[in-house]
Design a protein around this motif. Structure first.
Motif, PDB file in Angstrom:
ATOM      1  N   MET A   1       0.848  -1.186   0.000  1.00  0.00           N
ATOM      2  CA  MET A   1       0.000   0.000   0.000  1.00  0.00           C
ATOM      3  C   MET A   1       0.884   1.236   0.000  1.00  0.00           C
ATOM      4  SD  MET A   1      -2.740   1.203   2.921  1.00  0.00           S
ATOM      5  CE  MET A   1      -1.602   1.210   4.286  1.00  0.00           C
ATOM      6  N   THR A   2       0.671   2.106  -0.962  1.00  0.00           N
ATOM      7  CA  THR A   2       1.407   3.356  -0.965  1.00  0.00           C
ATOM      8  C   THR A   2       0.626   4.383  -0.170  1.00  0.00           C
ATOM      9  OG1 THR A   2       0.343   4.291  -2.902  1.00  0.00           O
ATOM     10  CG2 THR A   2       2.250   2.855  -3.296  1.00  0.00           C
ATOM     11  N   HIS A   3       1.302   5.465   0.208  1.00  0.00           N
ATOM     12  CA  HIS A   3       0.649   6.501   0.987  1.00  0.00           C
ATOM     13  C   HIS A   3      -0.199   7.417   0.116  1.00  0.00           C
ATOM     14  CE1 HIS A   3       2.382   5.421   4.768  1.00  0.00           C
ATOM     15  NE2 HIS A   3       3.578   5.356   4.215  1.00  0.00           N
ATOM     16  N   GLU A   4      -0.192   7.194  -1.175  1.00  0.00           N
ATOM     17  CA  GLU A   4      -0.990   8.039  -2.063  1.00  0.00           C
ATOM     18  C   GLU A   4      -2.125   7.246  -2.708  1.00  0.00           C
ATOM     19  OE1 GLU A   4      -0.771  11.331  -2.488  1.00  0.00           O
ATOM     20  OE2 GLU A   4       0.837  11.356  -1.020  1.00  0.00           O
ATOM     21  N   ASN A   5      -2.416   6.074  -2.160  1.00  0.00           N
ATOM     22  CA  ASN A   5      -3.387   5.236  -2.837  1.00  0.00           C
ATOM     23  C   ASN A   5      -4.132   4.351  -1.836  1.00  0.00           C
ATOM     24  OD1 ASN A   5      -4.747   4.220  -5.001  1.00  0.00           O
ATOM     25  ND2 ASN A   5      -3.089   2.933  -5.727  1.00  0.00           N
ATOM     26  N   PHE A   6      -4.944   4.971  -0.995  1.00  0.00           N
ATOM     27  CA  PHE A   6      -5.697   4.220   0.012  1.00  0.00           C
ATOM     28  C   PHE A   6      -7.080   3.838  -0.508  1.00  0.00           C
ATOM     29  CE2 PHE A   6      -3.293   7.337   2.720  1.00  0.00           C
ATOM     30  CZ  PHE A   6      -2.524   6.437   3.425  1.00  0.00           C
ATOM     31  N   THR A   7      -7.521   2.638  -0.181  1.00  0.00           N
ATOM     32  CA  THR A   7      -8.947   2.339  -0.323  1.00  0.00           C
ATOM     33  C   THR A   7      -9.621   2.956   0.900  1.00  0.00           C
ATOM     34  OG1 THR A   7      -8.818   0.296   0.959  1.00  0.00           O
ATOM     35  CG2 THR A   7      -8.462   0.111  -1.447  1.00  0.00           C
ATOM     36  N   ILE A   8     -10.941   2.980   0.937  1.00  0.00           N
ATOM     37  CA  ILE A   8     -11.622   3.558   2.091  1.00  0.00           C
ATOM     38  C   ILE A   8     -11.308   2.768   3.363  1.00  0.00           C
ATOM     39  CG2 ILE A   8     -13.811   2.344   1.758  1.00  0.00           C
ATOM     40  CD1 ILE A   8     -15.191   5.048   2.632  1.00  0.00           C
ATOM     41  N   GLY A   9     -11.201   1.451   3.227  1.00  0.00           N
ATOM     42  CA  GLY A   9     -10.852   0.610   4.378  1.00  0.00           C
ATOM     43  C   GLY A   9      -9.451   0.901   4.900  1.00  0.00           C
ATOM     44  N   GLN A  10      -8.514   1.079   3.979  1.00  0.00           N
ATOM     45  CA  GLN A  10      -7.137   1.394   4.371  1.00  0.00           C
ATOM     46  C   GLN A  10      -7.053   2.788   4.989  1.00  0.00           C
ATOM     47  OE1 GLN A  10      -5.570   0.747   0.456  1.00  0.00           O
ATOM     48  NE2 GLN A  10      -4.730  -1.285   0.972  1.00  0.00           N
ATOM     49  N   LEU A  11      -7.817   3.732   4.437  1.00  0.00           N
ATOM     50  CA  LEU A  11      -7.855   5.076   5.004  1.00  0.00           C
ATOM     51  C   LEU A  11      -8.396   5.029   6.431  1.00  0.00           C
ATOM     52  CD1 LEU A  11      -7.517   8.156   4.681  1.00  0.00           C
ATOM     53  CD2 LEU A  11      -9.879   8.196   3.776  1.00  0.00           C
ATOM     54  N   ALA A  12      -9.451   4.284   6.615  1.00  0.00           N
ATOM     55  CA  ALA A  12     -10.032   4.148   7.956  1.00  0.00           C
ATOM     56  C   ALA A  12      -9.018   3.558   8.924  1.00  0.00           C
ATOM     57  CB  ALA A  12     -11.293   3.283   7.894  1.00  0.00           C
ATOM     58  N   LYS A  13      -8.354   2.511   8.500  1.00  0.00           N
ATOM     59  CA  LYS A  13      -7.380   1.843   9.373  1.00  0.00           C
ATOM     60  C   LYS A  13      -6.208   2.757   9.714  1.00  0.00           C
ATOM     61  CE  LYS A  13      -4.628  -2.342   9.832  1.00  0.00           C
ATOM     62  NZ  LYS A  13      -4.208  -3.605   9.236  1.00  0.00           N
ATOM     63  N   THR A  14      -5.674   3.436   8.726  1.00  0.00           N
ATOM     64  CA  THR A  14      -4.488   4.269   8.947  1.00  0.00           C
ATOM     65  C   THR A  14      -4.799   5.499   9.800  1.00  0.00           C
ATOM     66  OG1 THR A  14      -2.523   5.149   7.886  1.00  0.00           O
ATOM     67  CG2 THR A  14      -4.571   5.737   6.885  1.00  0.00           C
ATOM     68  N   THR A  15      -6.056   5.935   9.803  1.00  0.00           N
ATOM     69  CA  THR A  15      -6.427   7.122  10.587  1.00  0.00           C
ATOM     70  C   THR A  15      -7.119   6.773  11.901  1.00  0.00           C
ATOM     71  OG1 THR A  15      -8.512   7.352   9.366  1.00  0.00           O
ATOM     72  CG2 THR A  15      -6.595   8.625   8.573  1.00  0.00           C
ATOM     73  N   GLY A  16      -7.374   5.493  12.127  1.00  0.00           N
ATOM     74  CA  GLY A  16      -7.968   5.070  13.390  1.00  0.00           C
ATOM     75  C   GLY A  16      -9.455   5.365  13.529  1.00  0.00           C
ATOM     76  N   VAL A  17     -10.149   5.457  12.396  1.00  0.00           N
ATOM     77  CA  VAL A  17     -11.597   5.639  12.437  1.00  0.00           C
ATOM     78  C   VAL A  17     -12.249   4.483  11.702  1.00  0.00           C
ATOM     79  CG1 VAL A  17     -11.401   8.172  12.512  1.00  0.00           C
ATOM     80  CG2 VAL A  17     -11.751   7.041  10.319  1.00  0.00           C
ATOM     81  N   ASN A  18     -13.570   4.468  11.713  1.00  0.00           N
ATOM     82  CA  ASN A  18     -14.233   3.405  10.996  1.00  0.00           C
ATOM     83  C   ASN A  18     -14.719   3.920   9.644  1.00  0.00           C
ATOM     84  OD1 ASN A  18     -17.163   3.260  10.673  1.00  0.00           O
ATOM     85  ND2 ASN A  18     -17.359   2.377  12.690  1.00  0.00           N
ATOM     86  N   VAL A  19     -14.989   3.014   8.734  1.00  0.00           N
ATOM     87  CA  VAL A  19     -15.374   3.364   7.370  1.00  0.00           C
ATOM     88  C   VAL A  19     -16.613   4.253   7.375  1.00  0.00           C
ATOM     89  CG1 VAL A  19     -16.274   2.397   5.200  1.00  0.00           C
ATOM     90  CG2 VAL A  19     -14.279   1.357   6.286  1.00  0.00           C
ATOM     91  N   GLU A  20     -17.568   3.961   8.239  1.00  0.00           N
ATOM     92  CA  GLU A  20     -18.788   4.775   8.302  1.00  0.00           C
ATOM     93  C   GLU A  20     -18.489   6.197   8.743  1.00  0.00           C
ATOM     94  OE1 GLU A  20     -21.776   4.141   6.995  1.00  0.00           O
ATOM     95  OE2 GLU A  20     -20.757   2.353   6.277  1.00  0.00           O
ATOM     96  N   THR A  21     -17.464   6.381   9.552  1.00  0.00           N
ATOM     97  CA  THR A  21     -17.059   7.731   9.966  1.00  0.00           C
ATOM     98  C   THR A  21     -16.575   8.512   8.748  1.00  0.00           C
ATOM     99  OG1 THR A  21     -16.470   6.948  12.169  1.00  0.00           O
ATOM    100  CG2 THR A  21     -15.504   9.046  11.466  1.00  0.00           C
ATOM    101  N   ILE A  22     -15.794   7.874   7.910  1.00  0.00           N
ATOM    102  CA  ILE A  22     -15.310   8.529   6.688  1.00  0.00           C
ATOM    103  C   ILE A  22     -16.489   8.902   5.794  1.00  0.00           C
ATOM    104  CG2 ILE A  22     -14.000   8.177   4.544  1.00  0.00           C
ATOM    105  CD1 ILE A  22     -12.011   6.563   6.308  1.00  0.00           C
ATOM    106  N   ARG A  23     -17.423   8.000   5.647  1.00  0.00           N
ATOM    107  CA  ARG A  23     -18.604   8.291   4.816  1.00  0.00           C
ATOM    108  C   ARG A  23     -19.411   9.443   5.418  1.00  0.00           C
ATOM    109  NH1 ARG A  23     -19.342   2.084   3.954  1.00  0.00           N
ATOM    110  NH2 ARG A  23     -18.231   1.849   1.988  1.00  0.00           N
TER     111      ARG A  23
END
Length: 136
Positions: A1-23
């Motif tokens: 995983m690069t730092h410029e190419n997150f899926t929503i799940g990876q973004l959630a994991k790397t930021t410590g939130v859940n996918v629904e929070t991102i949505r």
């Protein structure tokens, strides 16, 4: 995983939130929803991760999502004075709440102290104070 190419799940994991929070942040206009390529998956960037961290840190400091949205718009325009004014307003609000909590603590502490010294086992100072306070 690069730092410029997150899926929503990876973004959630790397930021410590859940996918629904991102949505939710996307629905509130705090975070842009990337374009979905034909038959592809939306991809998020490190900048998106920074925005999510900014929101979470701001919430820890007591800022509402609306205040954070305003701060983020100012950050994009380099409006430090406006951001300072929003932060000063929030600081004032927090100090008022702290003062209110200190007053509540003192009043409750005094009532608990009255109970400790109460020789009248029929009448409780705490209950009497609450009853008297609710009278017009």
């Amino acid at each position: 995983m690069t730092h410029e190419n997150f899926t929503i799940g990876q973004l959630a994991k790397t930021t410590g939130v859940n996918v629904e929070t991102i949505r939710y942040y996307q629905r509130r206009g705090l975070l842009a929803e990337p374009v979905k390529p034909h038959k592809g998956i939306r991809r998020y960037t490190e900048r998106d991760a920074q925005r999510v961290r900014f929101i979470k840190q701001g919430q820890k400091l007591g800022f509402s999502l609306d205040e954070l949205k305003e701060l983020m718009s100012l950050e994009e325009e380099q409006q430090c004075q406006e951001a300072r004014n929003i932060a000063l307003k929030k600081l004032s609000s927090i100090r008022e709440r702290i003062e209110g909590l200190r007053n509540m603590e003192k009043a409750l502490s005094d009532l608990v102290g009255c109970c400790s010294h109460n020789a009248d086992e029929v009448s409780c100072p705490i209950i009497m104070a609450l009853l008297n306070a609710s009278s017009p």
